[in-house]
Design an enzyme around this catalytic site. Structure first.
Site, PDB file in Angstrom:
ATOM      1  N   PRO A  22       7.020  -4.694   3.462  1.00 56.31           N
ATOM      2  CG  PRO A  22       6.660  -5.312   5.656  1.00 56.31           C
ATOM      3  CD  PRO A  22       7.524  -4.458   4.823  1.00 56.31           C
ATOM      4  CD  GLU A  23       3.820  -2.027  -1.443  1.00 51.11           C
ATOM      5  OE1 GLU A  23       2.744  -1.917  -2.059  1.00 51.11           O
ATOM      6  OE2 GLU A  23       4.923  -1.877  -1.974  1.00 51.11           O
ATOM      7  CE  LYS A  65       2.492   0.734   3.203  1.00 44.73           C
ATOM      8  NZ  LYS A  65       3.418   1.798   2.770  1.00 44.73           N
ATOM      9  NE  ARG A  71      -2.452  16.504   1.271  1.00 43.30           N
ATOM     10  CZ  ARG A  71      -3.078  17.255   2.169  1.00 43.30           C
ATOM     11  NH1 ARG A  71      -3.889  18.224   1.784  1.00 43.30           N
ATOM     12  NH2 ARG A  71      -2.899  17.040   3.454  1.00 43.30           N
ATOM     13  NE  ARG A  89      10.321   4.841  -1.644  1.00 43.98           N
ATOM     14  CZ  ARG A  89       9.378   4.122  -1.043  1.00 43.98           C
ATOM     15  NH1 ARG A  89       8.429   4.710  -0.373  1.00 43.98           N
ATOM     16  NH2 ARG A  89       9.387   2.813  -1.083  1.00 43.98           N
TER      17      ARG A  89
END
Length: 266
Positions: free
Chosen positions: A2-3, A59, A154, A255
């Site tokens: 799930p997202e 989430k 970042r 990923r």
DNA sequence: AACCCTGTTATCGA
DNA sequence: TTCGATAACAGGGT
């Protein structure tokens, strides 16, 4: 699994039980999903309360019960939430079953990467941790200015892994991140800092994918249209729905990442 | 049988 | 401090 939008879908699955009492609770007390909470206390204190409803943040799912009692759930990779008929027998991966007169409210998670925590607080007041969550992508706070700060902070992180960071993009998961970058025509291994000139388009695409997912998936788990990368990404030999070029799969931070090398440069 | 996975966290090291 | 690589978690699908 799930997202953002799938989580929103699951959060609504207990709606039929709103206003009804939890007569009995069954837990798998040793289950890993209870690693941060006391499932025995959960059982004794939550029994007898009335289910009030749910809310989500990315989430995260927060279920409210009468008397300032709350369950905070994360679904991990394979968690799901559903109702079952009242005669339901707890299944192997049903870690939490809240029995009401007319139905059971079930939390199920085969791999147990998910998590359920129990909180108590003043009535109507969500647990303190809930208020400390970062701005949601679809909130008014998630502006291009906000995104620019994230990209600067970042700057060296690759954009794809950054999109998966729940501190900055709550609710975005693997397929949504790929969808966002594909639409923005940004290569997933671009450092975030190199994308500052494209901040506003990246912001727009991020919100667009989240909004689209919420529209299509959250109400009844609908299938995204063929024009999305989503429907092509897992098929071997899939091709880009925009230019027809063969899609590519690479590993980034462990990923799988799907992209169109023609559309997404860098 | 080997390998894949829509997620998160700890640890080590550059 | 920051970030990447890696493993670990644990089960089911292909």
């Amino acid at each position: 699994m799930p997202e953002l939008a799938e989580v929103a879908y699951y959060a609504r699955q207990w709606d039929a039980g709103i206003g009804s009492r939890v007569a009995e609770i069954e837990v798998h007390p040793r289950a890993r999903v209870f690693r941060d909470t006391d499932s025995v206390e959960l059982t004794s204190i939550l029994t007898g309360s009335i289910y009030r409803g749910s809310r989500t943040h990315g989430k995260q799912i927060l279920f409210e019960f009468s008397g300032g009692r709350w369950l905070w759930a994360q679904l991990g990779m394979t968690g799901s939430i559903c109702t079952e008929p009242s005669e339901h027998h707890q299944e192997k991966h049903d870690h939490l079953v809240l029995r009401q007169k007319q139905r059971c409210l079930v939390f199920r998670d085969p791999r147990m990467f998910g998590r359920v925590r129990f909180f108590q607080s003043a009535k109507g007041k969500a647990p303190n941790e809930w208020d400390g969550l970062p701005p949601e992508v679809l909130s008014d706070e998630f502006t291009a200015t906000h995104l620019e700060k994230v990209l600067r902070r970042r700057a060296k992180t690759l954009i794809k892994p950054l999109l998966l960071d729940q501190n900055f993009f709550p609710g975005v998961g693997n397929w949504m991140a790929d969808e966002i970058l594909w639409r923005a025509r940004v290569h997933p291994s671009q450092p975030a800092g190199s994308l500052l000139p494209q901040t506003s388009s990246l912001c727009r695409r991020t919100r667009e994918v989240c909004r689209g997912a919420m529209r299509v998936i959250a109400p009844d788990w609908g299938d995204p249209p063929r024009s999305w990368l989503f429907t092509h990404r897992w098929k071997d030999g899939g091709s880009c729905p925009r230019c027809g070029f063969d899609l590519e799969r690479i590993q980034l931070r462990g990923r799988t990442t799907c992209l169109c090398a023609t559309c997404q440069t860098g």
